[in-house]
Design a protein around this motif. Structure first.
Motif, PDB file in Angstrom:
ATOM      1  N   LEU A   1      -0.498   4.623   3.651  1.00 56.09           N
ATOM      2  CA  LEU A   1      -0.497   5.901   4.351  1.00 56.09           C
ATOM      3  C   LEU A   1      -1.145   5.710   5.711  1.00 56.09           C
ATOM      4  N   HIS A   2      -0.454   6.108   6.764  1.00 56.81           N
ATOM      5  CA  HIS A   2      -1.001   6.015   8.123  1.00 56.81           C
ATOM      6  C   HIS A   2      -0.071   6.782   9.049  1.00 56.81           C
ATOM      7  N   SER A   3      -0.614   7.344  10.102  1.00 59.64           N
ATOM      8  CA  SER A   3       0.198   8.146  11.027  1.00 59.64           C
ATOM      9  C   SER A   3       1.244   7.302  11.759  1.00 59.64           C
ATOM     10  N   GLY A   4       0.932   6.012  11.982  1.00 57.91           N
ATOM     11  CA  GLY A   4       1.883   5.117  12.638  1.00 57.91           C
ATOM     12  C   GLY A   4       2.138   5.415  14.097  1.00 57.91           C
ATOM     13  N   VAL A   5       1.340   6.327  14.696  1.00 57.09           N
ATOM     14  CA  VAL A   5       1.567   6.722  16.086  1.00 57.09           C
ATOM     15  C   VAL A   5       1.196   5.568  17.018  1.00 57.09           C
ATOM     16  N   LEU A   6       2.121   5.216  17.907  1.00 55.35           N
ATOM     17  CA  LEU A   6       1.862   4.157  18.878  1.00 55.35           C
ATOM     18  C   LEU A   6       1.093   4.723  20.063  1.00 55.35           C
ATOM     19  N   PRO A   7       0.148   3.946  20.632  1.00 48.48           N
ATOM     20  CA  PRO A   7      -0.577   4.423  21.809  1.00 48.48           C
ATOM     21  C   PRO A   7       0.346   4.505  23.017  1.00 48.48           C
TER      22      PRO A   7
ATOM     23  N   LYS B   1       4.678  -1.568   5.667  1.00 50.22           N
ATOM     24  CA  LYS B   1       5.362  -0.294   5.917  1.00 50.22           C
ATOM     25  C   LYS B   1       4.321   0.825   5.916  1.00 50.22           C
ATOM     26  N   LEU B   2       4.307   1.612   6.985  1.00 50.15           N
ATOM     27  CA  LEU B   2       3.409   2.754   7.086  1.00 50.15           C
ATOM     28  C   LEU B   2       4.192   4.035   6.831  1.00 50.15           C
ATOM     29  N   MET B   3       3.560   5.002   6.184  1.00 45.73           N
ATOM     30  CA  MET B   3       4.252   6.244   5.842  1.00 45.73           C
ATOM     31  C   MET B   3       3.259   7.392   5.806  1.00 45.73           C
TER      32      MET B   3
ATOM     33  N   SER C   1      -9.377   3.396  -1.610  1.00 49.66           N
ATOM     34  CA  SER C   1      -7.983   3.019  -1.858  1.00 49.66           C
ATOM     35  C   SER C   1      -7.841   1.521  -2.050  1.00 49.66           C
ATOM     36  N   VAL C   2      -8.601   0.734  -1.277  1.00 52.71           N
ATOM     37  CA  VAL C   2      -8.556  -0.726  -1.433  1.00 52.71           C
ATOM     38  C   VAL C   2      -9.113  -1.136  -2.791  1.00 52.71           C
ATOM     39  N   LEU C   3     -10.243  -0.572  -3.160  1.00 50.94           N
ATOM     40  CA  LEU C   3     -10.899  -0.964  -4.416  1.00 50.94           C
ATOM     41  C   LEU C   3     -10.105  -0.522  -5.640  1.00 50.94           C
ATOM     42  N   GLN C   4      -9.463   0.636  -5.560  1.00 49.55           N
ATOM     43  CA  GLN C   4      -8.765   1.183  -6.725  1.00 49.55           C
ATOM     44  C   GLN C   4      -7.319   0.700  -6.836  1.00 49.55           C
TER      45      GLN C   4
ATOM     46  N   VAL D   1      -4.254   2.489   1.056  1.00 50.80           N
ATOM     47  CA  VAL D   1      -3.336   1.658   0.289  1.00 50.80           C
ATOM     48  C   VAL D   1      -2.567   2.522  -0.705  1.00 50.80           C
ATOM     49  N   CYS D   2      -1.267   2.282  -0.816  1.00 41.37           N
ATOM     50  CA  CYS D   2      -0.428   3.046  -1.751  1.00 41.37           C
ATOM     51  C   CYS D   2      -0.083   2.266  -3.014  1.00 41.37           C
ATOM     52  N   ASN D   3       0.298   0.994  -2.860  1.00 42.57           N
ATOM     53  CA  ASN D   3       0.798   0.255  -4.027  1.00 42.57           C
ATOM     54  C   ASN D   3      -0.084  -0.942  -4.339  1.00 42.57           C
TER      55      ASN D   3
END
Length: 250
Positions: free
Chosen positions: A242-248, A142-144, A44-47, A118-120
């Motif tokens: 993209l990421h779950s965004g869950v806090l510990p 922003k995580l989604m 995702s980072v490379l593309q 990475v999304c954008n």
């Protein structure tokens, strides 16, 4: 600044500061028997990264997976865009980032979770747009989830207990309270799933706290240390991952 100001939503302003410098950025990914996630994050980072003044540092935490080791070996010797660092012993997450930061060539560091994608394409541009302001110390994204629903945005101390995120559960395109979901603003902290910080500032505040926050909340602690040093923590919705965004658990 030779800035350009635009407005996509009424009563909001998007500022492109048009900084003259294009600094090197070191993107740090942690490797620990997580081949599938690591591959997805790297691809995702490379593309999907338009900003080309960057390197990717993959720092391996004494992984035991032969498949992962073979894949990392295949990346070595293929130029300086991707570098592999290997730890001879298992370290905490905070210690591993600190080791990698010492080897980074970039003026700016990006701590990036291997479970993020990475999304954008302009995510690094958006983060640098804020990070290069002299009063800014840290920038977050922003995580989604895959449905386009926000899983984490700016973090606020005391929200929902010890710390909480705003705008969780809203569509990534929702305006939010006072349109805050779509505009850059200062927060108490931002997520270490994608966090940009100037390398010399990271070192000046002692990096991540390996003693007290070896696995969780080192990102929040870093933001607070940077604030104590007189710098702002800025969240930008223009960088989306993209990421779950869950806090510990506290």
């Amino acid at each position: 600044y030779r800035s350009q100001v635009t407005s996509t939503l009424p009563q909001t302003w998007q500022i492109d500061y048009q900084h003259a410098q294009r600094p090197m950025v070191s993107i740090i990914l942690q490797s620990q028997d997580n081949l599938e996630h690591l591959q997805s994050a790297l691809v995702s980072v490379l593309q999907r990264t338009r900003y080309q003044q960057h390197e990717v540092l993959i720092v391996d935490n004494h992984s035991q997976s032969p498949e992962l080791s073979e894949w990392l070996s295949s990346l070595e010797g293929k130029g300086e865009r991707i570098r592999v660092l290997r730890s001879g012993q298992r370290l905490s997450g905070s210690a591993l980032y600190n080791v990698a930061s010492a080897e980074a060539k970039g003026e700016y560091l990006v701590l990036l979770s291997a479970e993020a994608q990475v999304c954008n394409a302009n995510w690094l541009d958006a983060m640098l747009n804020q990070a290069q302001r002299p009063e800014v110390g840290i920038v977050g994204a922003k995580l989604m989830d895959i449905r386009g629903v926000t899983t984490q945005a700016g973090l606020v101390l005391g929200l929902g207990g010890d710390i909480g995120s705003v705008f969780v559960g809203e569509s990534k395109d929702a305006e939010g309270y006072l349109k805050g979901h779509q505009v850059e603003q200062n927060y108490s902290a931002v997520s270490g799933a994608c966090l940009m910080v100037r390398k010399d500032l990271f070192e000046a505040v002692g990096g991540l706290d390996e003693e007290h926050f070896d696995e969780a909340f080192a990102d929040v602690d870093l933001c607070l240390k940077v604030a104590d040093a007189g710098y702002l923590t800025v969240w930008t919705p223009q960088a989306q991952l993209l990421h779950s965004g869950v806090l510990p658990e506290a």
